[in-house]
Design a protein around this motif. Structure first.
Motif, mmCIF file in Angstrom:
data_model
loop_
_atom_site.group_PDB
_atom_site.id
_atom_site.type_symbol
_atom_site.label_atom_id
_atom_site.label_comp_id
_atom_site.label_asym_id
_atom_site.label_seq_id
_atom_site.Cartn_x
_atom_site.Cartn_y
_atom_site.Cartn_z
ATOM 1 N N ALA A 293 2.183 -3.526 -3.318
ATOM 2 C CA ALA A 293 3.559 -3.036 -3.233
ATOM 3 C C ALA A 293 3.817 -2.265 -1.949
ATOM 4 O O ALA A 293 4.851 -2.452 -1.297
ATOM 5 C CB ALA A 293 3.876 -2.156 -4.445
ATOM 6 N N VAL A 294 2.887 -1.391 -1.551
ATOM 7 C CA VAL A 294 3.152 -0.591 -0.349
ATOM 8 C C VAL A 294 2.996 -1.438 0.921
ATOM 9 O O VAL A 294 3.710 -1.218 1.905
ATOM 10 C CB VAL A 294 2.278 0.678 -0.284
ATOM 11 C CG1 VAL A 294 2.587 1.587 -1.476
ATOM 12 C CG2 VAL A 294 0.810 0.363 -0.198
ATOM 13 N N LEU A 295 2.097 -2.428 0.901
ATOM 14 C CA LEU A 295 1.998 -3.336 2.048
ATOM 15 C C LEU A 295 3.296 -4.124 2.196
ATOM 16 O O LEU A 295 3.860 -4.224 3.296
ATOM 17 C CB LEU A 295 0.819 -4.285 1.873
ATOM 18 C CG LEU A 295 0.666 -5.376 2.942
ATOM 19 C CD1 LEU A 295 0.494 -4.777 4.330
ATOM 20 C CD2 LEU A 295 -0.494 -6.304 2.593
ATOM 21 N N ALA A 296 3.793 -4.677 1.089
ATOM 22 C CA ALA A 296 5.052 -5.427 1.133
ATOM 23 C C ALA A 296 6.210 -4.535 1.571
ATOM 24 O O ALA A 296 7.123 -4.986 2.277
ATOM 25 C CB ALA A 296 5.333 -6.033 -0.234
ATOM 26 N N SER A 297 6.160 -3.265 1.192
ATOM 27 C CA SER A 297 7.260 -2.346 1.511
ATOM 28 C C SER A 297 7.311 -1.984 2.988
ATOM 29 O O SER A 297 8.400 -1.851 3.560
ATOM 30 C CB SER A 297 7.141 -1.073 0.672
ATOM 31 O OG SER A 297 7.288 -1.361 -0.707
ATOM 32 N N VAL A 298 6.163 -1.817 3.633
ATOM 33 C CA VAL A 298 6.183 -1.504 5.059
ATOM 34 C C VAL A 298 6.593 -2.739 5.861
ATOM 35 O O VAL A 298 7.278 -2.628 6.887
ATOM 36 C CB VAL A 298 4.831 -0.921 5.527
ATOM 37 C CG1 VAL A 298 3.733 -1.965 5.589
ATOM 38 C CG2 VAL A 298 4.977 -0.232 6.870
#
Length: 500
Positions: A293-298
């Motif tokens: 989720a955080v990889l996709a968000s950045v």
């Protein structure tokens, strides 16, 4: 990544009259005496001489949420088929964005194998219709020898009556980019652990970073040892595939606030020496949902050019039992110097997250957003569709409210001071679990809070249930990885960019 081609057309009347689509999609609302046509269905209704609602009612349509009814148009419309999808009951006389999103998702799933569909739900909420269609069309078929029906190939949306063409195009771009980012997370979560492990996750992250102009750094096990990342090394020590810590950053020329993202990346969790029961252990391939989720968000922040500095810190490890695995009774020295007595090796997520949180805090962010599949207690407390949200009170409530508005469903939870004493250790600064099972979700949040500087505004989002859907698809949610909370993080970033 399976994303249908999404485009805007003219207004509803012109678009329906000229369409070469296979299917025209309309929304229907559940009324007291049968289905009621939603806005956008007027042209189709006129083609049926004003009898469309009655015809659909005869076919069993009620307007119930996500009910799909197909009707041959018999030449009354250029498209051969009309698909009516239920929006459910109106709430205070209106249809919500989440109702549109779920209806669009249900329609997209029903149209698998269709080359092109013209969608009129957009007049209710273009952003929600685009998200729902793209996510509802999602299918992960990478490992199937027979792919089955292909996903929906294309969907056209009528321009809403309100707003300018430029505004509509901007909405289409934003909604499509958000959906694409959710799908990045879903694909990662759905990849089996024999192919997705710390090093291969890092390779995928590097490719995404390079493709989107992001700064990328990876710390391998040698660097982690030299710098003292005891939590990540302890958890990952039982696997032949060593751990990693990633840093992926979007830095625009004119950045406002600085936001740190942290996501748990346990690429497979056996529980370690505190071995989990075999039933359901295969679901632990999804224990890296927070990292996804955080990889996709950045990546999303870069694609939409948010005027924020956004940095994802991603600890990756595989938690397995072996002769080199960490043990109950071990004391780990975490990054930054705090010590933790390990009482249960299946409470491993908080250990890798603690290291990553300390490292993220060294960069003095204005906000820290951490998300993880952290506790089974979250599912016991809130079920499979509602995340637990903890942290700095005001920011916690802000994030929980945004999650509810996006349809991802977050609920603000406390971090009671009296529970901290239950983490006291006889040997170390604190233990990784308590001696009882009460308030497990809250205790995990309290543990993480021990590694957050007092002056840093932060939030912890426990998505143990919402991140992975085990049953039949519904709305825009497929079986397997859901991508929660990517859409919420996107909305929080947009809110910070606007309001600080």
């Amino acid at each position: 990544m399976t994303v249908p081609k999404l485009a805007l057309t003219e207004n509803t009347e012109a678009a329906v009259g000229k369409t070469r689509a296979d299917v025209v999609v309309i929304g229907i609302v559940q009324g007291a005496d049968g289905p009621v046509l939603a806005a956008g269905a007027e042209v189709a209704d006129a083609a049926f001489d004003g009898t469309l609602a009655d015809v659909l009612g005869t076919l069993g349509a009620t307007g119930k949420a996500e009910q799909v009814v197909k009707l041959p148009t018999l030449g009354k419309l250029p498209a051969g088929v009309l698909l009516a999808v239920g929006l459910g009951k109106q709430q205070d006389g209106t249809v919500t964005a989440e109702q549109v999103r779920r209806a669009a998702g249900a329609a997209a799933r029903a149209l698998a194998g269709t080359d092109r569909a013209f969608v009129t739900l957009s007049v209710l909420d273009l952003h929600a219709a685009v998200e729902g269609t793209a996510l509802g069309a999602y299918a992960f078929t990478e490992y199937r020898s027979e792919k089955g029906d292909s996903p929906l190939a294309r969907a056209d949306f009528a321009n809403p009556a309100e707003g300018t063409a430029r505004e509509h195009k901007a909405t289409l771009k934003a909604a499509t980019t958000i959906a694409e980012s959710v799908i990045i997370a879903r694909d990662l979560i759905n990849t089996p652990p024999n192919d997705l492990f710390p090093a291969s996750f890092a390779d995928r992250a590097k490719k995404l970073a390079e493709a989107n102009g992001l700064d990328f750094e990876v710390l391998d096990e040698k660097v982690l040892k030299r710098k003292g990342f005891g939590g990540i090394l302890g958890v990952g020590g039982g696997s032949t595939r060593p751990p990693r810590l990633l840093r992926v950053s979007w830095k625009p020329a004119k950045a406002g606030k600085k936001v740190a993202l942290v996501g748990k990346g346990i690429t497979f969790d056996s529980g370690g020496i505190s071995l989990k029961p075999s039933a359901g252990m295969d679901d632990m391939t999804s224990d890296m949902s927070g990292a996804a989720a955080v990889l996709a968000s950045v990546v999303l922040a870069a694609k939409l050019k948010y005027p924020l500095e956004v940095t994802a810190h991603i600890p990756l490890a595989e938690n397995l039992p072996s002769g080199s695995a960490y043990r109950p009774g071990d004391v780990l020295t975490m990054y930054g110097g705090k010590t933790v007595e390990v009482l249960n090796t299946d409470a491993e997520g908080r250990l890798v997250l603690a290291d990553a949180i300390v490292r993220a805090a060294e960069e003095d962010p204005d906000y820290l957003i951490e998300t993880s599949t952290l506790t089974g207690a979250q599912v016991v407390s809130l079920g499979n569709r509602t995340a637990g949200v903890m942290g700095t009170d005001e920011f916690r409530d802000r994030v929980a409210g945004i999650m509810q508005a996006t349809g991802e469903g977050g609920w603000a939870m406390p971090l009671p001071e009296e529970l901290r004493a239950d983490l006291d250790s006889r040997l170390a600064d604190l233990a990784n679990v308590t001696s009882h099972r009460w308030g497990g979700m809250l205790v995990a949040g309290i543990f993480l809070g021990e590694f957050v500087p007092e002056d840093l505004t932060w939030v912890h989002i426990d998505v143990a249930g919402p991140s992975y859907h085990k049953n039949a698809p519904y709305g825009y949610t497929a079986k397997g990885g859901t991508g929660v909370p990517v859409r919420s993080i996107a909305a929080v970033l947009a809110d910070i960019a606007t309001h600080g």
